[in-house]
Design an enzyme around this catalytic site. Structure first.
Site, mmCIF file in Angstrom:
data_model
loop_
_atom_site.group_PDB
_atom_site.id
_atom_site.type_symbol
_atom_site.label_atom_id
_atom_site.label_comp_id
_atom_site.label_asym_id
_atom_site.label_seq_id
_atom_site.Cartn_x
_atom_site.Cartn_y
_atom_site.Cartn_z
ATOM 1 N N GLN A 103 -20.059 115.709 44.274
ATOM 2 C CA GLN A 103 -20.734 114.505 43.787
ATOM 3 C C GLN A 103 -22.035 114.851 43.069
ATOM 4 O O GLN A 103 -22.438 114.157 42.136
ATOM 5 C CB GLN A 103 -21.015 113.584 44.975
ATOM 6 N N TYR A 283 -19.929 101.791 50.731
ATOM 7 C CA TYR A 283 -20.046 103.205 50.369
ATOM 8 C C TYR A 283 -19.660 103.463 48.919
ATOM 9 O O TYR A 283 -20.267 104.300 48.246
ATOM 10 C CB TYR A 283 -19.206 104.052 51.323
ATOM 11 N N LEU A 284 -18.671 102.731 48.422
ATOM 12 C CA LEU A 284 -18.292 102.877 47.017
ATOM 13 C C LEU A 284 -19.420 102.415 46.104
ATOM 14 O O LEU A 284 -19.646 103.002 45.042
ATOM 15 C CB LEU A 284 -17.013 102.085 46.736
ATOM 16 N N ALA A 285 -20.137 101.380 46.509
ATOM 17 C CA ALA A 285 -21.230 100.847 45.689
ATOM 18 C C ALA A 285 -22.236 101.939 45.328
ATOM 19 O O ALA A 285 -22.691 102.027 44.178
ATOM 20 C CB ALA A 285 -21.923 99.708 46.429
ATOM 21 N N ASP A 286 -22.572 102.793 46.298
ATOM 22 C CA ASP A 286 -23.523 103.888 46.051
ATOM 23 C C ASP A 286 -23.064 104.769 44.892
ATOM 24 O O ASP A 286 -23.868 105.236 44.087
ATOM 25 C CB ASP A 286 -23.661 104.786 47.287
ATOM 26 N N GLN A 287 -21.747 104.997 44.833
ATOM 27 C CA GLN A 287 -21.213 105.983 43.897
ATOM 28 C C GLN A 287 -20.935 105.421 42.506
ATOM 29 O O GLN A 287 -20.629 106.177 41.588
ATOM 30 C CB GLN A 287 -19.952 106.609 44.499
ATOM 31 N N HIS A 308 -29.083 102.643 51.266
ATOM 32 C CA HIS A 308 -28.557 103.748 50.459
ATOM 33 C C HIS A 308 -28.462 103.329 48.994
ATOM 34 O O HIS A 308 -28.876 104.062 48.085
ATOM 35 C CB HIS A 308 -27.167 104.121 50.981
#
Length: 338
Positions: A103, A283-287, A308
């Site tokens: 990442q 968690y997807l939102a962060d990426q 995060h």
């Protein structure tokens, strides 16, 4: 001489994401940075093996000058050079997350002078990081919509705390960016339950699947037995395929925690996602923040902006000439480029 960006590692969630995002953005923009208080919000602050590997990987890919790259260091100076495509291999030397190292470096290789392959050895099923299947089945299809083409392959599982896993990604330079619009997830199409086992009795997986099936009408149920030498380990996942997006949630099994309790944790997480009309999970939102910022446009909805997410946005805005807008309405938060 390019301006130096000074970052406080204790800001927001105070974890490793600040460092990883800064490394990615520094490589892309050519802007050097210093960071102090690395992972100040964690029980064991400073650089762990996983973070040190990410720093060294970033430095190798862009021929950077680095100060403070050692285990336990809470301060780092990073002066990037030119990003170059190539065939890279990095070893964490522990069960630290392979995907978090990937990442860090892959966004820079979207701008390289040619295609690249990056192989990382370490942990693949880590409770604190997205597994390779999440990257492969959830994130990469969305990146493709933005115009980013990369393909991740899990070559060998490595469960926490032993490690020993290997993940590789092939990536091509981006020719043009598209706008990602993820306002609604649409109707649910399929629910897939999946359990990975390595050196763990099969009845553990059967009990985990039964716990999932008691709460959801599963369209698919899969149990994968891995070679014993890739364990011991157990991960239970539930994939939610909707009309506009596929989301995937997982829990890594732990010693002295029953199969039912492990699966119940997953049930709770999936129910929380389904209770909101938001398209994207926490968690997807962060990426999605970094690729969306690089595209210069786009939006998604999330149930609640995590610490995060807010921290990641703050770091991105330090390096790139973009501003994010967050608007709460109808039970969701709409995140967009202003």
């Amino acid at each position: 001489m390019k301006r130096m960006i000074a970052l406080d590692g204790a800001q927001g969630e105070g974890g490793g994401q600040i460092l990883r995002s800064a490394l990615s953005l520094s490589m892309i923009t050519g802007l050097p940075f210093t960071i102090t208080g690395i992972r100040a919000g964690r029980a064991k602050p400073g650089l762990l093996r996983q973070h040190l590997t990410a720093v060294k990987a970033a430095a190798e890919i862009c021929r950077a000058t680095v100060e403070g790259a050692e285990l336990g260091s809470q301060r780092l100076l990073f002066r990037p050079g030119t990003v170059r495509g190539g065939d890279y291999r990095f070893a964490i030397g522990s069960a630290g997350s392979c995907t978090l190292v990937l990442q860090t470096v892959l966004p820079a290789l979207w701008f390289a002078d040619g295609p690249s392959r990056v192989e990382v050895s370490g942990g693949t099923d880590n409770p604190s990081a997205p597994p390779a299947d999440f990257i492969r089945r959830v994130l990469e299809p969305l990146l493709a919509k933005i115009g980013i083409h990369q393909q991740t392959t899990l070559l060998r599982h490595g469960f926490y705390p032993a490690g020993g896993g290997v993940v590789a990604t092939e990536v091509s330079p981006v020719t043009s960016f598209n706008t990602l619009q993820l306002g609604e997830r649409g109707n649910i199409v399929r629910l897939r339950g999946e359990v990975l086992l390595a050196g763990v009795p099969r009845h553990v997986a059967e009990r985990e699947i039964a716990t999932l099936a008691a709460s959801f009408s599963l369209h698919e149920q899969n149990i994968h037995n891995l070679p014993r030498d890739q364990g011991p380990g157990n991960t239970v996942s539930l994939e939610v395929e909707s009309e506009n997006i596929t989301e995937r949630f997982f829990v890594v099994g732990e010693k002295r925690v029953s199969a039912e309790v492990v699966a119940a944790q997953l049930v709770k997480e999936v129910k929380r996602y389904l209770a909101s009309p938001a398209a994207v999970g926490e968690y997807l939102a962060d990426q999605l923040v970094l690729p969306m910022a690089l595209a210069g446009a786009g939006e998604f909805t999330v149930a609640h902006p995590s610490c995060h997410l807010l921290t990641n946005i703050a770091v991105v805005e330090r390096f790139l000439p973009v501003r994010f807008g967050l608007v709460e309405a109808d039970g969701v938060t709409r995140v967009s480029i202003e």
